[in-house]
Design a protein around this motif. Structure first.
Motif, PDB file in Angstrom:
ATOM      1  N   ARG A   1      49.992  41.810  39.619  1.00 61.18           N
ATOM      2  CA  ARG A   1      50.178  40.834  38.970  1.00 61.18           C
ATOM      3  C   ARG A   1      48.160  40.409  38.883  1.00 61.18           C
ATOM      4  N   ALA A   2      47.529  40.251  39.508  1.00 55.39           N
ATOM      5  CA  ALA A   2      45.797  40.466  39.318  1.00 55.39           C
ATOM      6  C   ALA A   2      45.713  41.356  38.315  1.00 55.39           C
ATOM      7  N   ARG A   3      46.777  42.878  37.794  1.00 58.41           N
ATOM      8  CA  ARG A   3      45.680  43.318  36.562  1.00 58.41           C
ATOM      9  C   ARG A   3      46.384  42.220  35.773  1.00 58.41           C
ATOM     10  N   HIS A   4      47.495  41.930  35.121  1.00 59.14           N
ATOM     11  CA  HIS A   4      47.631  41.585  34.183  1.00 59.14           C
ATOM     12  C   HIS A   4      46.396  40.318  33.409  1.00 59.14           C
ATOM     13  N   SER A   5      46.795  39.767  35.200  1.00 58.55           N
ATOM     14  CA  SER A   5      45.762  37.992  34.628  1.00 58.55           C
ATOM     15  C   SER A   5      44.621  38.409  36.265  1.00 58.55           C
ATOM     16  N   PRO A   6      43.288  39.013  35.628  1.00 53.75           N
ATOM     17  CA  PRO A   6      42.337  38.877  36.627  1.00 53.75           C
ATOM     18  C   PRO A   6      41.936  38.203  37.041  1.00 53.75           C
ATOM     19  N   ASP A   7      41.790  37.789  38.312  1.00 54.03           N
ATOM     20  CA  ASP A   7      41.193  36.414  38.782  1.00 54.03           C
ATOM     21  C   ASP A   7      40.986  36.665  40.568  1.00 54.03           C
ATOM     22  N   PRO A   8      39.214  36.578  40.665  1.00 53.52           N
ATOM     23  CA  PRO A   8      38.951  37.640  42.113  1.00 53.52           C
ATOM     24  C   PRO A   8      39.092  36.611  43.219  1.00 53.52           C
ATOM     25  N   ARG A   9      39.709  35.306  43.164  1.00 51.36           N
ATOM     26  CA  ARG A   9      40.706  34.980  43.642  1.00 51.36           C
ATOM     27  C   ARG A   9      41.356  35.379  44.369  1.00 51.36           C
TER      28      ARG A   9
END
Length: 269
Positions: free
Chosen positions: A176-184
């Motif tokens: 999910r982080a790879r699809h929608s990068p978000d530092p949090r």
């Protein structure tokens, strides 16, 4: 004019960033969005400002979430299109009632409604099987279900296959982080990964899913999970909700959960 130029560069840089993350060429994205590669190139370089409808088409073609689409609109100098309502607002009241009905109908099996990062929005009575023995600080609202499941003072000591099952939880979040990068989200994934012990992937799976093997006083539960989302949502809050429903992976688990439900119902009377 200065602010418009800044906005042009903002939306152009964002489009280029998302396109690279999705590994899509300018020509492919332009074709998907019904425009030309030349126009898209001008937008990305800051030489042209796309209209609001074009920004929305480009965002849809990139597979952005509603929140990310709003952010792209703002970068282009437009107001957000998709509302973000609180769950207790009148607009989402029918949704909340429907979710409550689904969770109640799922009894005696656990079901939860989760917001981003695993925050529990609602749950049915059967989730008590997950909270038994957990540290009080992990149960203070807002409860984070993913942290509760993997934390050493939460469910982790009772999960017999923590290494295998926990790895799947963390890898799903990483995807999910790879699809929608978000530092949090990156920080949260790092935290959760630190709770999962190293270990080889074992053979104790069903062939189609990795069950969670959870110890209880009555015996071991083997649970598989399903995730449901609102595919046609036009509200940011609703689009980000996930209904996580747990199902028994064998008859012994089903019998144990039915017995717990009968005792809980009898005690309530």
């Amino acid at each position: 004019m200065v602010s418009r130029t800044i906005q042009q560069h903002g939306v152009g840089a964002e489009l280029s960033r998302w396109r690279r993350l999705r590994r899509i060429s300018q020509l492919e994205l332009a074709t998907r969005a019904g425009t030309t590669q030349r126009h898209l190139s001008f937008v990305e370089s800051g030489r042209s400002l796309p209209g609001r409808a074009m920004v929305i088409r480009l965002a849809e073609s990139l597979g952005l979430s509603l929140r990310e689409r709003n952010e792209l609109l703002v970068a282009a100098g437009y107001a957000p299109v998709f509302p973000e309502s609180a769950l207790d607002e009148a607009a989402l009241r029918p949704v909340r009632a429907a979710l409550d009905q689904i969770m109640h109908g799922h009894l005696p099996y656990p079901a939860l409604v989760l917001a981003p990062y695993g925050r529990v929005v609602a749950a049915n009575e059967a989730v008590e099987v997950f909270t038994e023995g957990a540290a009080p600080e992990l149960l203070r609202p807002p409860v984070n279900m993913l942290r509760l499941m993997l934390h050493p003072e939460g469910m982790a000591p009772r999960v017999a296959n923590l290494a295998e099952w926990g790895r799947h939880v963390v890898e799903n979040l990483r995807a999910r982080a790879r699809h929608s990068p978000d530092p949090r989200l990156d920080d949260f994934v790092t935290e959760l990964a630190g709770y999962v012990p190293q270990g080889p992937i074992g053979p104790a799976h069903l062939g189609f899913a990795v069950p969670m093997r959870l110890a209880t006083a009555e015996g071991e539960l083997r649970l598989i999970t399903t995730l449901t989302s609102f595919a046609t949502a036009t509200d940011v809050t609703l689009a980000e909700l996930r209904l996580e429903a747990f199902l028994p992976a064998d008859q012994a688990t089903a019998d144990l959960l039915h017995a717990r439900h009968r005792r809980r119902t009898a005690a309530a009377r």
